[in-house]
Design an enzyme around this catalytic site. Structure first.
Site, PDB file in Angstrom:
ATOM      1  N   GLU A 250      38.749  46.393  32.237  1.00  0.00           N
ATOM      2  CA  GLU A 250      37.656  46.261  31.298  1.00  0.00           C
ATOM      3  C   GLU A 250      37.275  47.901  31.297  1.00  0.00           C
ATOM      4  O   GLU A 250      36.856  48.319  30.214  1.00  0.00           O
ATOM      5  CB  GLU A 250      36.402  45.528  31.791  1.00  0.00           C
ATOM      6  CG  GLU A 250      35.159  45.270  31.203  1.00  0.00           C
ATOM      7  CD  GLU A 250      34.090  44.790  31.669  1.00  0.00           C
ATOM      8  OE1 GLU A 250      34.215  43.548  32.400  1.00  0.00           O
ATOM      9  OE2 GLU A 250      32.848  44.750  31.524  1.00  0.00           O
ATOM     10  N   ARG A 328      24.984  40.846  38.546  1.00  0.00           N
ATOM     11  CA  ARG A 328      25.312  39.606  38.639  1.00  0.00           C
ATOM     12  C   ARG A 328      25.597  38.740  39.873  1.00  0.00           C
ATOM     13  O   ARG A 328      25.281  37.569  40.021  1.00  0.00           O
ATOM     14  CB  ARG A 328      26.820  39.281  37.988  1.00  0.00           C
ATOM     15  CG  ARG A 328      27.241  38.096  37.360  1.00  0.00           C
ATOM     16  CD  ARG A 328      28.560  38.050  36.241  1.00  0.00           C
ATOM     17  NE  ARG A 328      28.276  38.001  35.025  1.00  0.00           N
ATOM     18  CZ  ARG A 328      27.959  37.174  34.234  1.00  0.00           C
ATOM     19  NH1 ARG A 328      27.589  35.989  34.674  1.00  0.00           N
ATOM     20  NH2 ARG A 328      28.160  37.409  32.874  1.00  0.00           N
ATOM     21  N   ARG A 360      37.242  39.039  37.690  1.00  0.00           N
ATOM     22  CA  ARG A 360      36.922  37.757  37.099  1.00  0.00           C
ATOM     23  C   ARG A 360      35.784  37.143  38.069  1.00  0.00           C
ATOM     24  O   ARG A 360      35.868  36.861  39.241  1.00  0.00           O
ATOM     25  CB  ARG A 360      38.243  36.603  37.290  1.00  0.00           C
ATOM     26  CG  ARG A 360      38.088  35.658  36.420  1.00  0.00           C
ATOM     27  CD  ARG A 360      39.700  35.223  36.371  1.00  0.00           C
ATOM     28  NE  ARG A 360      39.961  34.114  35.821  1.00  0.00           N
ATOM     29  CZ  ARG A 360      40.990  33.455  35.342  1.00  0.00           C
ATOM     30  NH1 ARG A 360      42.006  33.687  36.157  1.00  0.00           N
ATOM     31  NH2 ARG A 360      41.146  32.256  34.471  1.00  0.00           N
ATOM     32  N   THR A 458      25.566  40.387  30.934  1.00  0.00           N
ATOM     33  CA  THR A 458      23.847  40.313  31.546  1.00  0.00           C
ATOM     34  C   THR A 458      23.434  41.356  31.042  1.00  0.00           C
ATOM     35  O   THR A 458      22.350  41.344  30.743  1.00  0.00           O
ATOM     36  CB  THR A 458      23.978  40.666  33.233  1.00  0.00           C
ATOM     37  OG1 THR A 458      24.955  41.718  33.377  1.00  0.00           O
ATOM     38  CG2 THR A 458      24.869  39.202  33.730  1.00  0.00           C
ATOM     39  N   GLU A 730      36.033  32.761  33.677  1.00  0.00           N
ATOM     40  CA  GLU A 730      35.621  32.852  34.975  1.00  0.00           C
ATOM     41  C   GLU A 730      35.318  31.701  35.801  1.00  0.00           C
ATOM     42  O   GLU A 730      35.456  31.711  36.970  1.00  0.00           O
ATOM     43  CB  GLU A 730      34.552  34.132  34.992  1.00  0.00           C
ATOM     44  CG  GLU A 730      35.033  35.525  34.303  1.00  0.00           C
ATOM     45  CD  GLU A 730      33.839  36.434  34.169  1.00  0.00           C
ATOM     46  OE1 GLU A 730      33.136  36.249  33.271  1.00  0.00           O
ATOM     47  OE2 GLU A 730      33.916  37.368  35.083  1.00  0.00           O
TER      48      GLU A 730
HETATM   49  N1  LUZ Z   1      31.441  42.634  32.268  1.00  0.00           N
HETATM   50  C1  LUZ Z   1      30.232  43.257  31.859  1.00  0.00           C
HETATM   51  C2  LUZ Z   1      31.320  41.460  32.560  1.00  0.00           C
HETATM   52  O1  LUZ Z   1      30.153  44.493  31.343  1.00  0.00           O
HETATM   53  N2  LUZ Z   1      29.012  42.527  32.134  1.00  0.00           N
HETATM   54  C3  LUZ Z   1      29.130  41.190  32.472  1.00  0.00           C
HETATM   55  O2  LUZ Z   1      28.012  40.566  32.544  1.00  0.00           O
HETATM   56  C4  LUZ Z   1      29.854  40.597  32.940  1.00  0.00           C
HETATM   57  N3  LUZ Z   1      30.393  39.454  33.573  1.00  0.00           N
HETATM   58  C5  LUZ Z   1      31.362  38.811  33.728  1.00  0.00           C
HETATM   59  C6  LUZ Z   1      32.676  39.723  33.695  1.00  0.00           C
HETATM   60  N4  LUZ Z   1      32.571  40.795  33.225  1.00  0.00           N
HETATM   61 MO1  MOS Z   2      35.901  40.282  33.231  1.00  0.00          MO
HETATM   62  S1  MOS Z   2      35.492  40.537  35.405  1.00  0.00           S
HETATM   63  O1  MOS Z   2      35.258  39.337  32.403  1.00  0.00           O
HETATM   64  O2  MOS Z   2      36.608  41.784  32.619  1.00  0.00           O
END
Ligand code: LUZ
Ligand code: MOS
Length: 775
Positions: A250, A328, A360, A458, A730
């Site tokens: 991510e 979270r 995840r 979020t 998830e």
């Molecule tokens: N990534 C993010 C996430 O930037 N914000 C989130 O709330 C989130 N939640 C789950 C997995 N990745």
């Molecule tokens: Mo994610 S933990 O939904 O990149």
């Protein structure tokens, strides 16, 4: 036959068709996967003359760089150039949420594995050899590896956050039982099969095209532009698919892409940088370890009246996504229970580990493990089963979450009772009891794990996506979205949507690569929201095209009739097939100069959150479910097997049953791995010890549960879910948390003196000690 009736009949026929599509649809990627034809970064056809890069990283977790000697490495035949922070034309800054992370270390290093330089050579082999020739002198500084120690020293990433509901302090005064304790959950290595990597190519006029294994193409583009000091339009990022991401790509796919682009920028030549497994394990962050304390208060009826927890998150050496992950944790601190008085807080603690990152569940699992531990502890002390307490506190319609959202369309009790009934819990428990009564060296344990997971980023502004749909003049369709395919099957879902709207075969639809030039300013594919956000955008674009095509059909068929539909590749008028086929319709539209391209934007409605009050409505909806895990522990060896996992899962109305089941099973096993066997170890100098697959064990074919049964909960779905098919990426990971407690129950059956600890993972070593301890 009255007109309405025939209409209904046809509709139900159509329903039947799309139902069979839902059941039979396979992940379209499976066709190229099994042939070995799927393309990853390492498969890109590289240009002649491409250079290969290797990262030189810190051999210490914390210290001042006194000197670095690159001379021998630079002198090695085939080495092109070595880049450091001094070669950065823009900012040496890659932090996404907080600007606290350099691309390359300058005077100090903050974690073992921190990138210091990029060695670019004719081959990767030469670059690796050169790396061994670099001499570095570091004056060591004190190393912090645990969250607790960081907190004690005041080493925090940002200001701690807390959520509260009711008045916990007051409520504890009215509790019949109060229990306190501490828990630990370890990190987790993502272990995507495809390691981090990128390939950068120079284009005209200083433009650079990057092929990256990233969940967030826009993050790669924006960060590259910032580091190079160029405008974003000079950088194009393209993603075909990832060999797994799990959150690890991510944010943390970005640095490698930026480094490759930096070298391309200076050398005007293509540069490829793919980490090998050792480098990837050492240099990248993982799931956050958490050290937490809790206090839980219940009344005689086992109602949880008050809950307090303090979560210490081991963030590593820079913020990365830690503040969002921490948030979270608070959102999921009470899992699927209603607790009227809550006081939970989280601190992102700055340590000298690689910056930990999305994984995840994103902090949710860590929060849920704590309340489940508290419940187990309470049940043990009171002398009831955990199940009694869990069941007594499940969330109801219109209950309030600690963050102010009112729970709607709640499936907590439904899934719980469905699991009990459908899997005949009395029989299951009797079997476990009978087994334990007749076996002395093997014991079984059973545990329930209910889940409740909020769907949406979020961070509200991230909840949007776009789709660009072209119908080509031969009637074939190309779709571009912000969705990144990483094995989760999102491309197949996008194809299904278009196939459904246009009523054409799936073979006529192609999902294009995810590319910042076609779809810009995107959120990463994450938060389980990719199919919802991009699917809604795709649906919108396809529907707009459909309306336009209907106008063309009306003109063409000279009918004023409103009831024009597209079915099975033909235009239908009043449910009757006309002579106009899909392909002809498209040709006519071209002749009439009707636009056959549509760009749509979707932003989740209704959601909002006020961080100053820590209240709002952050989630589009929640996903629920319940798992029952049964384990057998070998009480001579401390090893364990999972006999079965039985799940009732809330898919809403699944649009792709096979794909969604795959997500549930994969996530479950990943959750079990996190809880029971995956053990990340750093030594006190901050060096990663579990740095290979010989020392880091993930579930394999022998350790997965012998039997996994997943039944869909029949629910209405939710309008904010794509085609009412709820997000599935998830939530099911958290079913695996039950594995920890199932093993504990087996240990208790063997050793009544077992002093329960809540320190995950529950490795065989810990099981063995638990079996034979006598405090
Ligand atoms: N990534 C993010 C996430 O930037 N914000 C989130 O709330 C989130 N939640 C789950 C997995 N990745
Ligand atoms: Mo994610 S933990 O939904 O990149």
């Amino acid at each position: 036959m009255p007109k309405n009736k025939s209409h209904n009949t046809l509709n139900s026929e159509l329903d039947a068709v799309s139902k069979s599509l839902k059941k039979s649809i396979k992940n379209r990627d499976s066709y190229t996967h099994v042939r070995g034809e799927s393309l990853y970064v390492d498969d890109v056809n590289i240009r002649q003359g491409t250079f290969h890069a290797v990262v030189f990283d810190s051999p210490k977790a914390h210290g001042k760089i006194k000197s670095i000697d690159y001379s021998k490495a630079e002198a090695l035949e085939g080495v092109q150039r070595i880049f450091t922070y001094k070669d950065i034309p823009g900012q040496n800054e890659i932090g996404g949420i907080i600007a606290d992370e350099p691309l390359f270390a300058e005077d100090e290093v903050h974690f073992w594995g921190m990138p210091i330089a990029l060695i670019v050579a004719e081959t990767e082999f030469i670059a690796r050899k050169a790396r061994e020739l670099i001499g570095i002198d570091i004056e060591e500084l004190p190393v912090i590896t645990t969250a607790k120690e960081a907190k004690a020293k005041g080493s925090l990433i940002n200001k701690p956050r807390s959520f509260s509901l009711g008045d916990a302090e007051e409520a504890f005064k009215n509790c019949d039982y109060i229990f306190e304790g501490e828990t630990f959950s370890n990190g987790q290595e993502h272990l995507y099969i495809e390691a981090q990597g990128a390939y950068a190519e120079p284009m005209e006029n200083g433009h650079i095209k990057i092929t990256s294994s990233t969940q967030g193409p826009t993050a790669v583009q924006a960060t590259t532009a910032r580091v190079l000091g160029v405008a974003m339009h000079k950088i194009e990022v393209d993603v075909t698919r990832l060999g797994g991401g799990f959150g690890g790509k991510e944010d943390q796919a970005t640095p490698w892409a930026v480094m490759a682009a930096l070298a391309t920028f200076h050398l005007n030549q293509s540069v490829k940088l793919v980490l090998n497994r050792h480098d990837d394990l050492r240099m990248t962050g993982k799931r956050h370890p958490y050290e937490s304390t809790y206090k839980i208060g219940l009344n005689k009826d086992l109602k949880i009246l008050a809950y307090e927890a303090e979560f210490l998150q081991n963030a590593g050496a820079a913020a990365d996504l830690s503040p969002a992950v921490a948030e979270r944790t608070l959102f999921h601190a009470t899992n699927s229970y209603f607790v009227p008085n809550v006081n939970v807080s989280v601190a992102s603690c700055k340590t000298n580990l690689p910056p930990n990152t999305a994984f995840r569940g994103f902090g949710g699992p860590q929060g849920m493990f704590v309340i489940e531990s508290a419940i187990v502890k309470a049940a043990h002390e009171i002398g009831v089963t955990s199940r009694d307490i869990q069941e007594a506190n499940l969330l109801d319609e219109n209950d309030t979450f600690s963050y102010g959202q009112i729970a709607k369309l709640v499936e907590a009790k439904n899934s719980w009772h469905a699991a009990k009934d459908l899997f005949d819990i009395e029989t299951l428990e009797q079997e476990v009891e009978d087994f334990n009564n007749t076996n002395s060296s093997f014991k079984k344990g059973i545990a329930f794990m209910p889940i409740c997971f909020g769907i949406s980023f979020t961070n509200t502004p991230m909840n949007h996506a776009r789709a660009l749909v072209h119908i080509y003049l031969d009637g074939s369709v190309g779709i571009s979205t912000a969705a990144v395919e990483m094995g989760q099957g999102v491309n197949t879902k996008m194809m299904q949507i278009a196939a459904d709207v246009f009523s054409i075969p799936i073979e006529k639809i192609k999902i294009e690569t995810t590319n910042t030039t076609r779809v810009a300013n995107t959120s990463p594919s994450a938060a389980s929201s990719t199919a919802d956000l991009n699917g809604k955008a795709t649906l919108k674009a396809c529907k707009a095209l459909l309306e336009r095509l209907k106008m063309v059909a009306k003109e063409e068929l000279k009918t004023k009739n409103k009831d024009i539909t597209l079915r099975y590749e033909f235009v239908h008028i009043n449910d009757k097939k006309s002579v106009l086929s899909w392909t002809e319709l498209i040709s006519k539209a071209m002749l009439k100069r009707v636009a056959l391209t549509e760009n749509a934007h979707y932003a989740t409605p209704e959601i909002h959150f006020d961080k100053t009050k820590e209240k709002g409505h952050p989630f589009a909806y929640h996903v629920y479910g319940t798992s029952i895990i049964i384990t057998t522990v070998d009480c001579m060896r401390g090893t364990y097997e999972f006999d079965s996992v039985k799940i009732v899962h809330d898919y809403g109305k699944s649009m792709s049953e096979g794909i969604d089941l795959g997500q549930v099973e994969g996530a479950l096993v990943q959750g079990i791995g996190w809880m029971t066997m995956e053990e990340i170890a750093y030594n006190e100098d901050g060096k990663l010890l579990s740095n290979a697959l010989s020392t880091y064990k993930i579930p394999d074919i022998f350790s997965v549960p012998k039997r996994v049964e997943t039944l869909p909960l029949q629910t209405k779905g939710h309008d904010l879910a794509i085609l009412k098919s709820k997000a599935v990426g998830e939530p099911p990971l958290m079913y695996g948390i039950g594995a920890y407690f199932a093993i504990q129950n087996a240990i208790k059956a063997f050793n009544p003196k077992y002093d329960m600890k809540f320190h995950a993972p529950m490795t065989p070593e810990k099981v063995l000690m638990g079996l034979y301890e006598s405090p």
